[in-house]
Design a protein around this motif. Structure first.
Motif: not given
Length: 396
Positions: A273-275, A383-388, A255-257, A279-284
């Motif tokens: 790209g997200a694909a 590989g799928k970006k979900i809404p923030v 994973a990447i944070g 696993a990737f998670y981030w603060l906006e």
């Protein structure tokens, strides 16, 4: 040849010309200008941060000028923005403060990182300048620097919540925190190290020399340690893209944070790209999918004739600029930093795009001068970006 209205006696002019002279004199008397500064790195690896501060300041100046100027007592004054590239350094931050002093600028949006804030704030205290910084350094604001305000929230306000949510989703048990080997990196790294540990994730720290352009050796150290996730929030955006690219090329599959201010763009750029990400998670630092932020960007493009910066720090610095101009309006001056700071402390922060906010910071910094507006939390899952997700931050 007649040199201006003052040189003629009123009786020598027809009534209509006398009215023109009086009207011209009154117009001159009403002319005024409010100046604010924008400061941060505008070239190099951290350029997107400084350019976000500049864009936020210029956008709010344009909004004020579109409404015939900023209300200053019984006058409306044109807002002008002066900017300075502090090169992401302490010496650059100090130089920025002195430049603004030479231009009679006493209120700024930025600095945006730890090194430049460290250099800026000491000189700004001497020069009498109010500023909104956007750093995660341990002393981003403090009673020692009462003119300093914080445009975003300390990780103490949201860190454990976001880490726990990511841990529950991606089931990681260990994290390697990657950071540059200077104050900006060490301050952020130590806080993240503590928070991951408190949520039950085994942390380790890996530092690199700021200015590095080849991360292949670091990527190999990461692979040898085999952490479940890596945390990149202290890495500047320009470096993040290179780091992630080389990590994935080395075979990293964890994973990447990114619980800092860069958002998702640098990681997605480096990955291609997200694909390409499991696993990737981030603060906006702002809720980028919120209708208010979307409307802000539409207004920016209409007024500025170009798309708004994609960096999530842009809405943060735009809201900070909005509060700064409101404080200047209440104070009735752009030249007296103490009056501006006092006005800011007494007002309730409110944004035309994000609604009512508040002040916080007393518990962590000893001074209640940190803006409390919503943040966002994003994820890529398989590989799928979900809404923030929008997350509201309470005032103190």
């Amino acid at each position: 040849m007649i040199n201006g209205c003052k040189s003629l006696h009123a009786a020598a002019w027809p009534a209509i010309l006398l009215a023109i002279c009086i009207g011209a004199t009154a117009a001159v008397a009403q002319e005024c200008e409010v100046k604010i500064g924008a400061v941060g790195p505008m070239t190099g690896g951290g350029a997107s941060w400084g350019l976000s501060a500049k864009a936020g300041a210029e956008f709010n100046a344009a909004l004020a000028n579109e409404a015939d100027g900023l209300q200053m007592g019984d006058r409306r004054c044109k807002v002008k923005v002066l900017s300075f590239d502090d090169l992401y350094t302490a010496s650059g931050g100090a130089a920025a403060s002195n430049y603004f002093a030479s231009q009679n600028v006493h209120a700024t949006v930025g600095p945006t990182s730890s090194p430049d804030t460290t250099g800026f704030r000491t000189v700004a205290k001497r020069n009498g300048q109010v500023f909104f910084n956007a750093t995660y350094m341990n002393s981003a604001i403090s009673p020692e620097f009462p003119m300093g305000f914080h445009a975003l929230q300390t990780p103490e306000a949201w860190g454990r919540k976001l880490i726990k949510e990511a841990k529950d989703k991606f089931k990681f048990k260990s994290v390697m925190i990657i950071a540059p080997n200077d104050q900006g990196g060490s301050d952020s790294g130590k806080v993240l190290n503590m928070m991951y540990g408190e949520v039950g994730v085994k942390p380790s720290l890996e530092y690199y020399q700021r200015g590095t352009t080849n991360f292949a050796p670091l990527a190999m150290r990461v692979m040898n340690s085999n952490p479940d996730t890596i945390e990149t929030s202290a890495v500047p955006p320009g470096d993040s893209a290179i780091l992630i690219k080389q990590l994935l090329e080395a075979g990293y599959a964890g994973a990447i944070g990114n619980l800092g201010g860069a958002g998702s763009a640098p990681i997605l750029l480096g990955a291609g790209g997200a694909a390409k990400l499991k696993a990737f998670y981030w603060l906006e630092t702002s809720p980028v999918d919120d209708p208010g932020v979307i409307r802000m960007k539409v207004d920016y493009e209409r007024l500025m004739k170009s798309p708004a910066p994609e960096n999530p720090l842009f809405p943060v610095m735009s809201v900070a600029a909005e509060q700064l101009l409101h404080g200047i309006s209440i104070a009735g001056t752009d030249q007296d930093a103490e009056k501006i700071a006092d006005a800011l402390r007494k007002m309730t922060p409110e944004s035309r795009y994000l609604g009512k906010g508040g002040w916080r910071g007393k518990a962590h910094y000893g001074i209640n001068q940190e803006l409390a507006f919503p943040i966002g939390f994003g994820m890529v899952v398989d590989g799928k970006k979900i809404p923030v997700k929008r997350i509201d931050i309470p005032a103190e």
